[in-house]
Design a protein around this motif. Structure first.
Motif, PDB file in Angstrom:
ATOM      1  N   ARG A   7       0.816  -1.212   0.000  1.00  0.00           N
ATOM      2  CA  ARG A   7       0.000   0.000   0.000  1.00  0.00           C
ATOM      3  C   ARG A   7       0.852   1.266   0.000  1.00  0.00           C
ATOM      4  O   ARG A   7       0.463   2.284  -0.587  1.00  0.00           O
ATOM      5  CB  ARG A   7      -0.911  -0.008   1.232  1.00  0.00           C
ATOM      6  N   THR A   8       2.004   1.188   0.659  1.00  0.00           N
ATOM      7  CA  THR A   8       2.883   2.355   0.687  1.00  0.00           C
ATOM      8  C   THR A   8       3.408   2.658  -0.708  1.00  0.00           C
ATOM      9  O   THR A   8       3.431   3.819  -1.154  1.00  0.00           O
ATOM     10  CB  THR A   8       4.063   2.134   1.652  1.00  0.00           C
ATOM     11  N   VAL A   9       3.837   1.616  -1.414  1.00  0.00           N
ATOM     12  CA  VAL A   9       4.315   1.777  -2.787  1.00  0.00           C
ATOM     13  C   VAL A   9       3.190   2.284  -3.681  1.00  0.00           C
ATOM     14  O   VAL A   9       3.377   3.187  -4.507  1.00  0.00           O
ATOM     15  CB  VAL A   9       4.883   0.450  -3.328  1.00  0.00           C
ATOM     16  N   THR A  10       2.002   1.709  -3.492  1.00  0.00           N
ATOM     17  CA  THR A  10       0.849   2.126  -4.286  1.00  0.00           C
ATOM     18  C   THR A  10       0.538   3.603  -4.081  1.00  0.00           C
ATOM     19  O   THR A  10       0.308   4.356  -5.036  1.00  0.00           O
ATOM     20  CB  THR A  10      -0.388   1.289  -3.917  1.00  0.00           C
ATOM     21  N   ALA A  11       0.545   4.038  -2.819  1.00  0.00           N
ATOM     22  CA  ALA A  11       0.250   5.440  -2.510  1.00  0.00           C
ATOM     23  C   ALA A  11       1.281   6.373  -3.136  1.00  0.00           C
ATOM     24  O   ALA A  11       0.938   7.441  -3.666  1.00  0.00           O
ATOM     25  CB  ALA A  11       0.209   5.647  -0.995  1.00  0.00           C
ATOM     26  N   GLY A  12       2.544   5.964  -3.076  1.00  0.00           N
ATOM     27  CA  GLY A  12       3.601   6.782  -3.675  1.00  0.00           C
ATOM     28  C   GLY A  12       3.447   6.916  -5.172  1.00  0.00           C
ATOM     29  O   GLY A  12       3.630   8.011  -5.733  1.00  0.00           O
ATOM     30  N   LYS A  13       3.119   5.804  -5.828  1.00  0.00           N
ATOM     31  CA  LYS A  13       2.948   5.839  -7.284  1.00  0.00           C
ATOM     32  C   LYS A  13       1.719   6.649  -7.681  1.00  0.00           C
ATOM     33  O   LYS A  13       1.736   7.380  -8.680  1.00  0.00           O
ATOM     34  CB  LYS A  13       2.855   4.419  -7.833  1.00  0.00           C
ATOM     35  N   GLU A  14       0.646   6.526  -6.914  1.00  0.00           N
ATOM     36  CA  GLU A  14      -0.561   7.296  -7.224  1.00  0.00           C
ATOM     37  C   GLU A  14      -0.304   8.794  -7.067  1.00  0.00           C
ATOM     38  O   GLU A  14      -0.810   9.610  -7.849  1.00  0.00           O
ATOM     39  CB  GLU A  14      -1.705   6.841  -6.318  1.00  0.00           C
ATOM     40  N   GLN A  15       0.476   9.150  -6.063  1.00  0.00           N
ATOM     41  CA  GLN A  15       0.848  10.562  -5.885  1.00  0.00           C
ATOM     42  C   GLN A  15       1.666  11.057  -7.062  1.00  0.00           C
ATOM     43  O   GLN A  15       1.472  12.173  -7.548  1.00  0.00           O
ATOM     44  CB  GLN A  15       1.624  10.730  -4.582  1.00  0.00           C
ATOM     45  N   GLN A  16       2.601  10.211  -7.531  1.00  0.00           N
ATOM     46  CA  GLN A  16       3.419  10.579  -8.685  1.00  0.00           C
ATOM     47  C   GLN A  16       2.569  10.725  -9.940  1.00  0.00           C
ATOM     48  O   GLN A  16       2.772  11.635 -10.750  1.00  0.00           O
ATOM     49  CB  GLN A  16       4.506   9.526  -8.909  1.00  0.00           C
ATOM     50  N   ILE A  17       1.580   9.841 -10.088  1.00  0.00           N
ATOM     51  CA  ILE A  17       0.680   9.921 -11.244  1.00  0.00           C
ATOM     52  C   ILE A  17      -0.074  11.239 -11.235  1.00  0.00           C
ATOM     53  O   ILE A  17      -0.202  11.915 -12.269  1.00  0.00           O
ATOM     54  CB  ILE A  17      -0.301   8.725 -11.238  1.00  0.00           C
ATOM     55  N   ARG A  18      -0.563  11.645 -10.067  1.00  0.00           N
ATOM     56  CA  ARG A  18      -1.303  12.907  -9.970  1.00  0.00           C
ATOM     57  C   ARG A  18      -0.408  14.105 -10.294  1.00  0.00           C
ATOM     58  O   ARG A  18      -0.813  15.030 -11.023  1.00  0.00           O
ATOM     59  CB  ARG A  18      -1.910  13.053  -8.575  1.00  0.00           C
ATOM     60  N   ALA A  19       0.820  14.078  -9.771  1.00  0.00           N
ATOM     61  CA  ALA A  19       1.755  15.180 -10.041  1.00  0.00           C
ATOM     62  C   ALA A  19       2.108  15.241 -11.519  1.00  0.00           C
ATOM     63  O   ALA A  19       2.173  16.332 -12.116  1.00  0.00           O
ATOM     64  CB  ALA A  19       3.021  15.002  -9.192  1.00  0.00           C
ATOM     65  N   ASN A  20       2.323  14.073 -12.119  1.00  0.00           N
ATOM     66  CA  ASN A  20       2.632  14.022 -13.550  1.00  0.00           C
ATOM     67  C   ASN A  20       1.475  14.570 -14.379  1.00  0.00           C
ATOM     68  O   ASN A  20       1.684  15.280 -15.370  1.00  0.00           O
ATOM     69  CB  ASN A  20       2.928  12.589 -13.976  1.00  0.00           C
TER      70      ASN A  20
END
Length: 314
Positions: free
Chosen positions: A249-262
């Motif tokens: 879940r931690t990895v998932t949250a980090g990637k989702e945050q990166q997707i939003r920023a991108n």
């Protein structure tokens, strides 16, 4: 060369490994020869192309482009040889091994061979090809500023050397004309036909190229913004695919945050790019008008058509 087939595990080395090792060595050596040929061709051609372009008085540089085309043809021939040999030797060697049931050492060997040969070609060889092709392309870029300075110099040297055909009074040539023009004699009012020289006539042929050269940084900024949008789209696509099987879940949250920023930055690029291109066009046409003010009315009509064809807001 790094030996991708070394392995400390106590397993029997498959018989086909020796053949792949030899294929890899031959492939690497073949690409080295092609790279040396590219370097030899370009280091000899680039100075000659630059010298020829600088000295070419043909407005359309027909001889220059014919020679440049021949050199580019040789470069493409080298590239084609690499591609054909990769397909014939490397890919065929790889598929000659039945890998459906390979495990352990055999699978590692085949994967290592495939990756090494692919990287040597698609990454290393292509990188060198693109470098030398870029150098050739750069050699074909005429220094329009130098050409413009020569035209101005010729004008300064000749502008006071004309006289009225009727009374012999000096005629004032106050700007560069690149087409036949009537000049009125201030003394006797006779209409004199002024024929500009070859240098002045060439101004209309280089004006746009000079304007584009002067505003290239603005076009480059637009292109970079456009490319960034594509890169961010691809990055988000890959991030979304990686989330399909992600359980942390931690990895998932980090990637989702990166997707939003991108995505925020990608939308900015989508909005910025048209404005940047329109700013480039305006600056380029302004430069063009400054170089050949007599063409301003015509150029402005072109500019408006250009804007309309790209569907920019007014």
């Amino acid at each position: 060369m790094f030996n991708l087939f070394s392995n400390n595990r106590k397993e029997t080395v498959p018989e086909w490994v020796a053949g792949l090792e030899e294929t890899q060595q031959r492939w690497f050596a073949f690409l080295e020869k092609l790279e040396a040929r590219m370097e030899e061709l370009c280091t000899a051609a680039i100075p000659e192309l630059k010298e020829m372009l600088a000295a070419d008085e043909d407005t359309y540089q027909r001889t220059f482009y014919k020679i440049q085309s021949g050199i580019n043809g040789q470069m493409q021939h080298i590239r084609r040889k690499a591609y054909d040999t990769y397909e014939e030797k490397v890919i065929n060697a790889r598929y000659a091994v039945r890998d459906g049931s390979l495990t352990g050492m055999g699978s590692d060997y085949l994967t290592g061979f495939t990756q090494a040969c692919s990287d040597r070609y698609h990454r290393d060889f292509e990188s060198k090809f693109n470098y030398w092709q870029g150098q050739l392309d750069q050699a074909a870029v005429k220094d329009y500023e130098a050409e413009y300075r020569r035209i101005l110099s010729d004008f300064e040297q000749t502008k006071n050397s004309f006289a009225c055909s009727q009374c012999g009074s000096p005629l004032t040539i106050d700007r560069i004309f690149f087409i036949s023009t009537y000049i009125t004699c201030p003394a006797c009012k006779t209409q004199n036909t002024f024929e500009p020289g070859t240098s002045a006539r060439s101004l209309q042929h280089i004006a746009r190229s000079l304007a584009e050269q002067r505003t290239r940084h603005l076009l480059a900024a637009y292109e970079a913004e456009n490319e960034l949008e594509r890169e961010l789209y691809q990055a988000n696509h890959e991030l979304k695919l990686s989330l399909i099987f992600e359980k942390d879940r931690t990895v998932t949250a980090g990637k989702e945050q990166q997707i939003r920023a991108n995505e925020i930055r990608r939308q900015e690029a989508i909005s910025n790019a048209p404005r940047m291109y329109k700013a480039y066009l305006r600056a380029m046409y302004d430069e063009w008008n400054n170089i050949t003010p007599d063409l301003k009315e015509h150029n402005e009509k072109m500019y408006l058509r250009h804007i309309a064809s790209n569907h920019f807001p007014s």
